[in-house]
Scaffold this active site. Structure first.
Site, PDB file in Angstrom:
ATOM      1  N   SER A  85      11.215  18.276 -44.221  1.00  0.00           N
ATOM      2  CA  SER A  85      10.819  17.104 -43.443  1.00  0.00           C
ATOM      3  C   SER A  85       9.679  17.549 -42.518  1.00  0.00           C
ATOM      4  O   SER A  85       9.820  18.497 -41.742  1.00  0.00           O
ATOM      5  CB  SER A  85      12.034  16.615 -42.646  1.00  0.00           C
ATOM      6  OG  SER A  85      11.602  15.891 -41.541  1.00  0.00           O
TER       7      SER A  85
ATOM      8  N   ARG B 229       4.869  11.244 -29.355  1.00  0.00           N
ATOM      9  CA  ARG B 229       5.801  10.107 -29.357  1.00  0.00           C
ATOM     10  C   ARG B 229       5.528   9.079 -28.266  1.00  0.00           C
ATOM     11  O   ARG B 229       5.523   7.876 -28.534  1.00  0.00           O
ATOM     12  CB  ARG B 229       7.263  10.575 -29.299  1.00  0.00           C
ATOM     13  CG  ARG B 229       7.894  11.082 -30.604  1.00  0.00           C
ATOM     14  CD  ARG B 229       7.036  11.034 -31.772  1.00  0.00           C
ATOM     15  NE  ARG B 229       7.679  11.375 -33.028  1.00  0.00           N
ATOM     16  CZ  ARG B 229       7.081  12.036 -34.007  1.00  0.00           C
ATOM     17  NH1 ARG B 229       5.860  12.486 -33.848  1.00  0.00           N
ATOM     18  NH2 ARG B 229       7.691  12.251 -35.146  1.00  0.00           N
TER      19      ARG B 229
ATOM     20  N   ASP C  61      10.944   6.763 -45.908  1.00  0.00           N
ATOM     21  CA  ASP C  61      11.886   6.185 -44.935  1.00  0.00           C
ATOM     22  C   ASP C  61      11.355   4.882 -44.358  1.00  0.00           C
ATOM     23  O   ASP C  61      12.024   3.853 -44.404  1.00  0.00           O
ATOM     24  CB  ASP C  61      12.117   7.140 -43.757  1.00  0.00           C
ATOM     25  CG  ASP C  61      13.084   8.254 -44.103  1.00  0.00           C
ATOM     26  OD1 ASP C  61      13.701   8.188 -45.173  1.00  0.00           O
ATOM     27  OD2 ASP C  61      13.200   9.189 -43.287  1.00  0.00           O
TER      28      ASP C  61
ATOM     29  N   ASP D  56      13.144  12.547 -31.403  1.00  0.00           N
ATOM     30  CA  ASP D  56      12.097  11.529 -31.422  1.00  0.00           C
ATOM     31  C   ASP D  56      12.604  10.141 -31.031  1.00  0.00           C
ATOM     32  O   ASP D  56      11.917   9.378 -30.361  1.00  0.00           O
ATOM     33  CB  ASP D  56      11.425  11.493 -32.802  1.00  0.00           C
ATOM     34  CG  ASP D  56      10.630  12.768 -33.068  1.00  0.00           C
ATOM     35  OD1 ASP D  56      10.122  13.342 -32.095  1.00  0.00           O
ATOM     36  OD2 ASP D  56      10.532  13.177 -34.235  1.00  0.00           O
TER      37      ASP D  56
END
Ligand code: ARG
Length: 413
Positions: free
Chosen positions: A187, A107, A27, A136
Site C-alpha cells: 500500500s 492530509r 478503494d 490518515d
C-alpha cells in the site's frame, strides 16, 4: 448499516451531495459507486496533486465515467511545499526521530481543499478512503471538522469490511477499471516529501524490506561509486537554490528526490507508534527530506546559540508530534511555528553536501550569521580566546555537582 458511533457520521437521508477525496485507486473508485448506491446522492471528486507521480487526466476520466457530477484536479505542489513542507523543514521535523512526515503533512491540505469545494457546492458530506486502523482518518476528519463543524463524514472502508477479492469482484460488477498493478502487495502513499510503503511482507518486522518495494531510490550498494557534491543555499531557513541555481520550493524538492534517489539516499525502516495505538512497521523513501533536513539542521546549529539550539529541539519534537497526530489546526502548532519562524530568520547561508551510497553528509557550511568565530576557535597561538579564563570557569561550572558528589560519598561511608 450500523448505528452511528459518532455524531459526524452521515446517515443516508442526510446526504444529497458528497465530495469524495479521490486518489483514483481501486478503494476510492469502488467507494465512488458504493456511496452513490448506499446514500443515493450526487458526487463530486477531488484529486490533489501534491507531487505523486500520477496521470491526473486519467483519474479525471475515470471519475467522470463513474458518474460524478464534477471532478476537480488541483495542482497544490507549490502550496504544499511552501506552506506545509517548509515549516516542517524549519522544525527539522522527524516523528520518532526518523520519519519526515510526508503523508502526515499532506492530509490537512487535502482536507482543507475538500472543505473549500464542499462549501462552494453546498455539499452535505465529505468522504475519504482511509481505513479505521491508520492515522490518515484522524488527520482528515479533525481538519474537516475544525473547518466545518457541521460537515458529515462518510468513511466507507471502515464501514464496508470488503476483502481485496471482494473489492475486485465489486469493481468488475460495476464496470470499475481494476488497475494492472493490483497484484502489488504494498500500500503506497506518495507526495513530493516522500513515499510510504506498507503491508504485505512488511507486516513481518523481522524480515528485510524486499527491493521491489522501492521506486524512488537505488539500493545503496548499487549506487554510483563516485560521490556527488551539492551546494544547498538557504534563506531564512528555506532552501532556494541547488548549486546556485534558483528554484521554486516544489521544483527544488523534486530535483533533490531525483539526485538523492540515484545515490540511494533516504531509505527508512522503523517501528512507528500510530495515533490509534497500533505499532506498525513503516518503510519510506525520502531522499529530498533526508538531504534538506540534514543540511538545514547543520546550518541552524551554526548560526544559533547553544541555548537556542537546545531549546529548539524540544519545540521541533513537539511540532513533529502535533503534525503526526493530525492536529495541524491546533493553536499550539501555530504557536510553536511562530517561535520556529523567528529562530529561522537568521538561517541563511550555504551547506555543502556529499552524497555517497545511501548517505547524505554535510562536508562544509558558510554563513554571514555564523556564531562561529575563527579567531576564537583556532588552536594557533594568536587566538583571541582567553584560555586563562577557563580556570575560573571550570571551578564555578562544576561547583554544585562537586559538592553533591562529595556529600554522596560521605554518606555512603
Ligand atoms: N505511517 C505514515 C503516517 O501515518 C504513512 C501513512 C501512509 N498512508 C497511507 N494511506 N498509505 O503518516
Amino acid at each position: 448499516m450500523d448505528k452511528k458511533t459518532a455524531s459526524y457520521l452521515a446517515e443516508p437521508e442526510e446526504v444529497n451531495l458528497c465530495v469524495l477525496l479521490y486518489s483514483g485507486g481501486l478503494d476510492t473508485s469502488c467507494m465512488l459507486k458504493w456511496i452513490q448506491e448506499e446514500y443515493n446522492c450526487e458526487m463530486i471528486t477531488l484529486t490533489l496533486d501534491v507531487g505523486q507521480q500520477k496521470d491526473f487526466k486519467k483519474i479525471e476520466e475515470k471519475a467522470l465515467n463513474l458518474g460524478v457530477k464534477k471532478h476537480y484536479t488541483i495542482d497544490a505542489k507549490e502550496e504544499f511545499a511552501k506552506n506545509f513542507v517548509f515549516p516542517a523543514l524549519k522544525a527539522n521535523a522527524l516523528y520518532q526521530k526518523v520519519y519526515p512526515l510526508s503523508a502526515s503533512l499532506s492530509r490537512p491540505l487535502i482536507a482543507m481543499k475538500g472543505v473549500e469545494i464542499a462549501e462552494k457546492h453546498n455539499a452535505d458530506a465529505i468522504a475519504h478512503g482511509c481505513t479505521g486502523k491508520g492515522n490518515d482518518q484522524v488527520r482528515f476528519v479533525n481538519t474537516i471538522l475544525s473547518m466545518a463543524p457541521t460537515m458529515k463524514i462518510i468513511a466507507p472502508v471502515v464501514e464496508w469490511n470488503m476483502s481485496r477479492d471482494a473489492e475486485i469482484e465489486y469493481a468488475k460488477k460495476h464496470g470499475i477499471p481494476v488497475p494492472v498493478d493490483i497484484d502489488s502487495p504494498y500500500s503506497i502513499d506518495e507526495n513530493l516529501w516522500g513515499r510510504s510503503i506498507e503491508s504485505g511482507i512488511l507486516e513481518h518486522p523481522e524480515k528485510e524490506c524486499p527491493e521491489d518495494a522501492f521506486a524512488w531510490t537505488t539500493a545503496p550498494e548499487k549506487a554510483p561509486n563516485t560521490p556527488e557534491y551539492l551546494t544547498i543555499s538557504f534563506e531564512k531557513g528555506e532552501p532556494v537554490a541547488i548549486n546556485d541555481e534558483k528554484m521554486s520550493p516544489a521544483q527544488l524538492i523534486m530535483k533533490l528526490n531525483k539526485i538523492g534517489g540515484k545515490h540511494g539516499v533516504g531509505r527508512l525502516d522503523h517501528m512507528e507508534d500510530r495515533i490509534v495505538g497500533l505499532k506498525s512497521r513503516e518503510v519510506y523513501e525520502t531522499p529530498a527530506a533526508a538531504i534538506l533536513i540534514t543540511a538545514h539542521q547543520d546550518l541552524e546549529k551554526f548560526v544559533c546559540t547553544r541555548h537556542e539550539n537546545l531549546f529548539k529541539e524540544l519545540m521541533d519534537t513537539q511540532f513533529a508530534y502535533l503534525v503526526y497526530a493530525g492536529l495541524w489546526l491546533e493553536p499550539l502548532r501555530e504557536d510553536i511555528q511562530a517561535f520556529i519562524e523567528k529562530v529561522n530568520e537568521k538561517v541563511t547561508g550555504k551547506v555543502f553536501i556529499k552524497l555517497y551510497k545511501g548517505s547524505a553528509t554535510v562536508v562544509g557550511r558558510i554563513s554571514e550569521n555564523a556564531i562561529y568565530d575563527y579567531n576564537l576557535a583556532t588552536y594557533s597561538v594568536d587566538s583571541t580566546f582567553n584560555q586563562k579564563a577557563s580556570f575560573g570557569f571550570i571551578e564555578l561550572w562544576g561547583l554544585q555537582s562537586k559538592i553533591a558528589h562529595l556529600l554522596k560519598k560521605r554518606k555512603s561511608t
